[in-house]
Motif scaffolding. Structure first.
Motif, PDB file in Angstrom:
ATOM      1  N   LEU A  81       0.807  -1.224   0.000  1.00 19.16           N
ATOM      2  CA  LEU A  81       0.000   0.000   0.000  1.00 19.16           C
ATOM      3  C   LEU A  81       0.844   1.279   0.000  1.00 19.16           C
ATOM      4  O   LEU A  81       0.996   1.947   1.019  1.00 19.16           O
ATOM      5  CB  LEU A  81      -0.972   0.003   1.192  1.00 19.16           C
ATOM      6  CG  LEU A  81      -1.872  -1.244   1.253  1.00 19.16           C
ATOM      7  CD1 LEU A  81      -2.642  -1.283   2.549  1.00 19.16           C
ATOM      8  CD2 LEU A  81      -2.808  -1.299   0.059  1.00 19.16           C
ATOM      9  N   ASP A 107       0.295  -2.317  -4.698  1.00 16.59           N
ATOM     10  CA  ASP A 107      -1.040  -1.967  -4.204  1.00 16.59           C
ATOM     11  C   ASP A 107      -2.105  -2.908  -4.739  1.00 16.59           C
ATOM     12  O   ASP A 107      -3.291  -2.723  -4.462  1.00 16.59           O
ATOM     13  CB  ASP A 107      -1.381  -0.517  -4.549  1.00 16.59           C
ATOM     14  CG  ASP A 107      -0.622   0.460  -3.665  1.00 16.59           C
ATOM     15  OD1 ASP A 107       0.613   0.571  -3.819  1.00 16.59           O
ATOM     16  OD2 ASP A 107      -1.259   1.087  -2.791  1.00 16.59           O
ATOM     17  N   THR A 120      -6.224  -5.627   1.600  1.00 19.53           N
ATOM     18  CA  THR A 120      -5.813  -4.236   1.466  1.00 19.53           C
ATOM     19  C   THR A 120      -6.582  -3.441   2.509  1.00 19.53           C
ATOM     20  O   THR A 120      -7.647  -3.867   2.961  1.00 19.53           O
ATOM     21  CB  THR A 120      -6.116  -3.655   0.068  1.00 19.53           C
ATOM     22  OG1 THR A 120      -7.516  -3.772  -0.188  1.00 19.53           O
ATOM     23  CG2 THR A 120      -5.328  -4.361  -1.017  1.00 19.53           C
ATOM     24  N   SER A 122      -7.972   0.665   3.531  1.00 22.68           N
ATOM     25  CA  SER A 122      -8.248   1.939   2.863  1.00 22.68           C
ATOM     26  C   SER A 122      -9.114   2.819   3.744  1.00 22.68           C
ATOM     27  O   SER A 122      -9.711   2.358   4.722  1.00 22.68           O
ATOM     28  CB  SER A 122      -8.965   1.693   1.528  1.00 22.68           C
ATOM     29  OG  SER A 122     -10.207   1.074   1.775  1.00 22.68           O
ATOM     30  N   THR A 127     -11.262   0.171  -3.104  1.00 18.37           N
ATOM     31  CA  THR A 127     -10.830  -1.222  -3.070  1.00 18.37           C
ATOM     32  C   THR A 127     -11.632  -1.973  -4.120  1.00 18.37           C
ATOM     33  O   THR A 127     -12.865  -1.938  -4.110  1.00 18.37           O
ATOM     34  CB  THR A 127     -11.096  -1.853  -1.692  1.00 18.37           C
ATOM     35  OG1 THR A 127     -10.306  -1.181  -0.717  1.00 18.37           O
ATOM     36  CG2 THR A 127     -10.751  -3.337  -1.693  1.00 18.37           C
ATOM     37  N   HIS A 142      -5.941  -1.873  -4.385  1.00 17.26           N
ATOM     38  CA  HIS A 142      -6.120  -0.600  -3.674  1.00 17.26           C
ATOM     39  C   HIS A 142      -5.824   0.526  -4.643  1.00 17.26           C
ATOM     40  O   HIS A 142      -4.736   0.587  -5.227  1.00 17.26           O
ATOM     41  CB  HIS A 142      -5.145  -0.573  -2.486  1.00 17.26           C
ATOM     42  CG  HIS A 142      -4.958   0.776  -1.863  1.00 17.26           C
ATOM     43  ND1 HIS A 142      -3.860   1.571  -2.128  1.00 17.26           N
ATOM     44  CD2 HIS A 142      -5.721   1.459  -0.984  1.00 17.26           C
ATOM     45  CE1 HIS A 142      -3.949   2.691  -1.417  1.00 17.26           C
ATOM     46  NE2 HIS A 142      -5.063   2.648  -0.712  1.00 17.26           N
TER      47      HIS A 142
END
Ligand SMILES: [Zn+2]
Length: 277
Positions: A81, A107, A120, A122, A127, A142
């Motif tokens: 990320l 990502d 992931t 966020s 997403t 992501h």
């Protein structure tokens, strides 16, 4: 908590955690998935400052989520990320760190191996869950505005095609809650970037006095469609994180102490679909 269910998603509340699931994806019982909601669910387990007071709470929440989804916490792997457009394929379980970020900056993560659950996190960024039931490939992507600007969704779709032989017509896209054009307001510098690259799309930017609102969801939908993704294979949660910031964590709405939502998708083991051709 206010229930967020709509025609595409179902909102589940369990003891200690709540999450949404896509009705379409629930048709495949060998796929585990969920996207956490609820302001008391902070899925943050790492920090750039070296110290994270939320680490234990975040890990506790991930354990709960895994239990409810019927997957093993030790089979979870997180993307690193960094707002890159990099996607990586996880094609072996060997030497992977348990519940650690994957090596290298990425990502988006893809796999066709069961019991490798992709995570992931966020807070306003998009997403995307991707799923091809024919080739049995999943991805978790992501995409903040930088990811959208650089086309990470397209990179992930192309990798599914090139690496696993997926046909674009078979790939389903699931869009989790994210900041939408109603609230994604930018200054001239970001407007200018998007205008130059995607202005040809026509209706992705709205001017609002001296600011601009950009529809990053629509940009991704158009890019996917241009690649050959079928419109009826795109399942949108239709939830704006800012509009729903009373029940979903949002960076824009909550400021610097924002919490993180988590998206997770995995292929459960012992299904007939997992055999190699
Ligand atoms: Zn909104």
């Amino acid at each position: 908590m206010r229930n967020l269910s709509n025609k595409n998603i179902i909102h589940i509340e369990k003891d200690g955690i709540s999450y949404i699931q896509f009705r379409k994806l629930l048709e495949y019982d060998y796929i585990a998935h969920g996207y956490t909601v609820g302001l008391d669910n902070n899925m943050r387990t790492t920090t750039s400052k070296g110290k994270n007071v939320n680490y234990e709470n975040g890990m506790h929440k991930f354990h709960l989520l895994c239990n409810y989804l019927g997957i093993d916490f030790n089979d979870c792997y997180k993307a690193s990320l960094n707002h890159t457009d990099n996607v990586c394929v996880v094609d072996t379980r060997d030497n992977l760190p348990m519940f650690e970020v994957l090596p290298d900056k990425n990502d988006g993560i893809l796999t066709n191996i069961s019991n490798i659950n992709l995570i992931t996190t966020s807070s306003d960024c998009i997403t995307f869950f991707l799923f091809d039931k024919e080739k049995n490939v999943i991805a978790n992507v992501h995409s903040g505005w930088r990811g959208t600007y650089n086309g990470i969704l397209i990179n992930a779709l192309k990798k599914m095609h090139e690496y696993f032989g997926c046909n674009y017509r078979d790939i389903m896209i699931f869009i989790c809650p994210a900041i939408r054009d109603c609230h994604f307001e930018v200054n001239f510098d970001v407007f200018d970037l998007f205008s130059q690259k995607y202005g040809y799309m026509g209706n992705i930017i709205t001017k609002n006095e001296d600011k601009w609102n950009i529809d990053t969801i629509l940009i991704n939908k158009i890019l996917a469609s241009d690649l050959g993704i079928r419109e009826d294979n795109i399942y949108d949660s239709q939830l704006c994180t800012v509009c729903n910031s009373d029940v979903i964590n949002s960076l824009r709405a909550h400021g610097k102490d924002f919490n993180l939502n988590a998206g997770i998708i995995g292929i459960k083991g012992k299904t007939k679909c997992l055999k190699k051709n």
